[in-house]
Write a protein that holds these residues in place. Structure first.
Motif, PDB file in Angstrom:
ATOM      1  N   HIS A 141      -9.090   6.443 111.267  1.00 49.11           N
ATOM      2  CA  HIS A 141      -8.744   7.450 110.254  1.00 49.11           C
ATOM      3  C   HIS A 141      -7.740   6.890 109.241  1.00 49.11           C
ATOM      4  N   LEU A 144      -9.494   4.478 106.870  1.00 48.50           N
ATOM      5  CA  LEU A 144     -10.335   5.169 105.893  1.00 48.50           C
ATOM      6  C   LEU A 144      -9.484   5.836 104.826  1.00 48.50           C
ATOM      7  N   GLU A 145      -8.435   6.493 105.267  1.00 50.47           N
ATOM      8  CA  GLU A 145      -7.549   7.215 104.341  1.00 50.47           C
ATOM      9  C   GLU A 145      -6.867   6.242 103.374  1.00 50.47           C
ATOM     10  N   ASN A 150     -13.865   8.642 101.840  1.00 47.43           N
ATOM     11  CA  ASN A 150     -13.897  10.053 102.218  1.00 47.43           C
ATOM     12  C   ASN A 150     -13.895  10.210 103.736  1.00 47.43           C
ATOM     13  N   CYS A 151     -12.955  10.996 104.247  1.00 39.48           N
ATOM     14  CA  CYS A 151     -12.873  11.258 105.678  1.00 39.48           C
ATOM     15  C   CYS A 151     -12.236  12.630 105.891  1.00 39.48           C
ATOM     16  N   GLU A 229      -9.073  17.023 113.940  1.00 39.75           N
ATOM     17  CA  GLU A 229      -9.553  16.825 112.580  1.00 39.75           C
ATOM     18  C   GLU A 229     -10.471  17.958 112.142  1.00 39.75           C
ATOM     19  N   PHE A 325     -19.035  11.497 103.801  1.00 38.50           N
ATOM     20  CA  PHE A 325     -17.804  11.316 104.556  1.00 38.50           C
ATOM     21  C   PHE A 325     -18.085  10.419 105.759  1.00 38.50           C
ATOM     22  N   VAL A 326     -17.156   9.529 106.054  1.00 38.52           N
ATOM     23  CA  VAL A 326     -17.258   8.673 107.240  1.00 38.52           C
ATOM     24  C   VAL A 326     -16.499   9.323 108.378  1.00 38.52           C
ATOM     25  N   ILE A 327     -17.145   9.445 109.540  1.00 38.61           N
ATOM     26  CA  ILE A 327     -16.514  10.049 110.721  1.00 38.61           C
ATOM     27  C   ILE A 327     -16.021   8.969 111.683  1.00 38.61           C
ATOM     28  N   GLU A 328     -16.883   8.033 112.029  1.00 39.92           N
ATOM     29  CA  GLU A 328     -16.520   6.954 112.949  1.00 39.92           C
ATOM     30  C   GLU A 328     -17.252   5.683 112.559  1.00 39.92           C
TER      31      GLU A 328
END
Length: 484
Positions: A141, A144-145, A150-151, A229, A325-328
């Motif tokens: 996370h 990505l941030e 996008n997350c 999240e 959005f990317v989750i994992e």
């Protein structure tokens, strides 16, 4: 060139309690690579359960005359590297897989790769730092941030501080715990609460308000670090990235595969043993525009280069209708790997070999596997799509494909399944020691069609041929995915 595919495991494996049946066998799939590239010598070294590389019979792996297969003896990374170096490979490629409870085998393979590189052996494997970032969901996370990818908005709960942060005699309160509650209140519900190091969605909770979140976090179920999240509304997808990163030049070259859509359970999340996969999406111009596939590819190219991905990776995604959005990020082979291979009409070995654009020791690309045997029984002719210098298209042409689950079937039924002309792959896992039905196993079936309409017809035919075994819930999920 002498090419070694390797993978390791951290788990004790009891082959007496597990039966795996794969049609066509992984032995056949990897032997196919040897047939197509007789100018090279291929080796496989792995540890049980040897996912994706070998067929396992109790506690041994199946052998063949075409590719030598070795069971790695040691559990220590340096000793494993010693074993592998004795095979004298010109190139070692990590084919990392996953186990429960911790999806951390890529880290182990990365440490082995470090020792191999010190011996002067060229490797394709994610580095340790990348592997750890992907293993820990909170680190993912933060990456990505920081990268502007996008997350979901998220809050981190450090378990030791959560439990012990207010236990010293001079303290009146646990400020860390109060801060977690303070930040969770700012999130938009529903939220998902999950371990930072868990595998898939196991142990995850979907909660719809702050009181529910408080109850979960205070409960005895919370025994490790957690990430809370926001659940991003939209369609859930996954895709794989194939490519290599050169540490000397600081450049990577990647192919982003078109995404597959996942079904979700009653809580709105993907459960690997209960989900249906359909795709790939974006293989037509209209669909590519609707799902903004060029934007997705640009984002994932940026992610891959930033993470220095070096090998095969799988990414969980959500598309909210406007943005991806990317989750994992899972830097390893996945349940999608065989689905992509079936969709391309090639063995998994050919997908990996061409996807990574294996190069000779002098740096020149190996010739494409243009004569790869058709792996799927689909009548659609498929082969290698030419890649222009500015193109981000993958080398194989994909057709509509569905990955669906059956309950455990007897061997006769498995053979009948694979005999159907549109069924490309069958994989059944039986855990004889499991007590809960969910853990006892399932049969994964991958079927193809030249068009969505043909695939839907094949699905209906499959249901009609296996009425006694087909679960209506999975059929309905599959129909909905195809029709949408």
């Amino acid at each position: 060139m002498r090419i070694l595919f390797y993978s390791t495991s951290s788990n004790i494996y009891n082959g007496e309690s597990v039966t795996t049946t794969t049609l066509p066998s992984f032995t056949t799939q990897w032997d196919n690579l040897s047939e197509q590239h007789s100018e090279h010598e291929f080796l496989i070294a792995t540890q049980l359960p040897a996912l994706f590389l070998c067929d396992v019979h109790q506690n041994s792996i199946e052998q063949s005359e075409k590719i030598k297969r070795i069971l790695i003896k040691s559990d220590k990374e340096k000793e494993i590297a010693e074993e592998l170096s004795e095979l004298k490979p010109d190139l070692a490629i990590a084919a990392s897989f996953y186990v429960t409870p911790y999806d951390w085998l890529t880290i182990k393979d990365a440490m082995v790769a470090d020792f191999l590189r010190k011996k002067g052996i060229r490797t394709i494997c994610h580095n340790v730092e990348t592997s750890v970032i992907c293993f820990d969901k909170w680190r993912t996370h933060l990456f990505l941030e920081k990268s502007g990818i996008n997350c979901a908005k998220a809050v981190y709960m450090h378990h030791e501080l959560w439990i012990n942060g207010g236990n010293r005699h001079e303290l009146k309160s646990n400020v860390f715990r109060d801060s977690v509650f303070h930040e969770v209140q700012k999130l938009k519900f529903p939220v998902i609460i999950k371990d930072t190091t868990g595998l898939s969605s196991f142990g995850a909770d979907v909660v719809h308000n702050f009181d529910e979140a408080t109850g979960i976090l205070k409960s005895k179920k919370t025994t490790s670090d957690r990430i809370i999240e926001e659940m991003i509304p939209g369609e859930q997808f996954g895709c794989e990235i194939y490519g290599t990163y050169d540490e000397k030049s600081g450049h990577g070259q990647y192919s982003i595969l078109p995404p597959f859509k996942f079904s979700v359970n009653q809580y709105g999340i993907t459960s690997p043993k209960q989900s249906v996969k359909f795709g790939p999406f974006g293989i037509t111009e209209e669909e590519s525009a609707q799902y903004k596939i060029p934007e997705l590819k640009k984002m994932l190219q940026f992610l891959a280069a930033g993470m220095k991905l070096n090998g095969i990776s799988q990414v969980d995604l959500v598309f909210d209708g406007e943005k991806w959005f990317v989750i994992e990020v899972n830097p390893r082979l996945s349940g999608m790997s065989t689905t992509y291979a079936a969709s391309a009409g090639v063995p998994l070995s050919s997908l990996i070999f061409k996807g990574l654009e294996i190069k000779n020791t002098d740096g020149e690309s190996l010739p494409p596997a243009s004569n790869a045997k058709a792996f799927s029984a689909s009548p659609s002719p498929r082969g290698i799509a030419p890649k222009t210098p500015d193109s981000n298209q993958f080398f194989f042409e994909f057709i509509p494909t569905l990955n669906i689950k059956f309950p455990i079937l007897e061997n006769r039924k498995l053979l009948e399944l694979k005999a159907l002309p549109y069924v490309a792959f069958v994989n059944q896992i039986e855990n004889h020691a499991a007590r809960q039905i969910r853990e006892q196993g399932y049969c994964e079936v991958i079927l193809c069609g030249k068009t969505r309409e043909e695939l839907l017809g094949n699905l209906i035919d499959l249901r009609d041929n296996f009425k006694d075994s087909f679960e209506e819930e999975f059929f309905n999920k599959a129909v909905n995915l195809i029709k949408k």
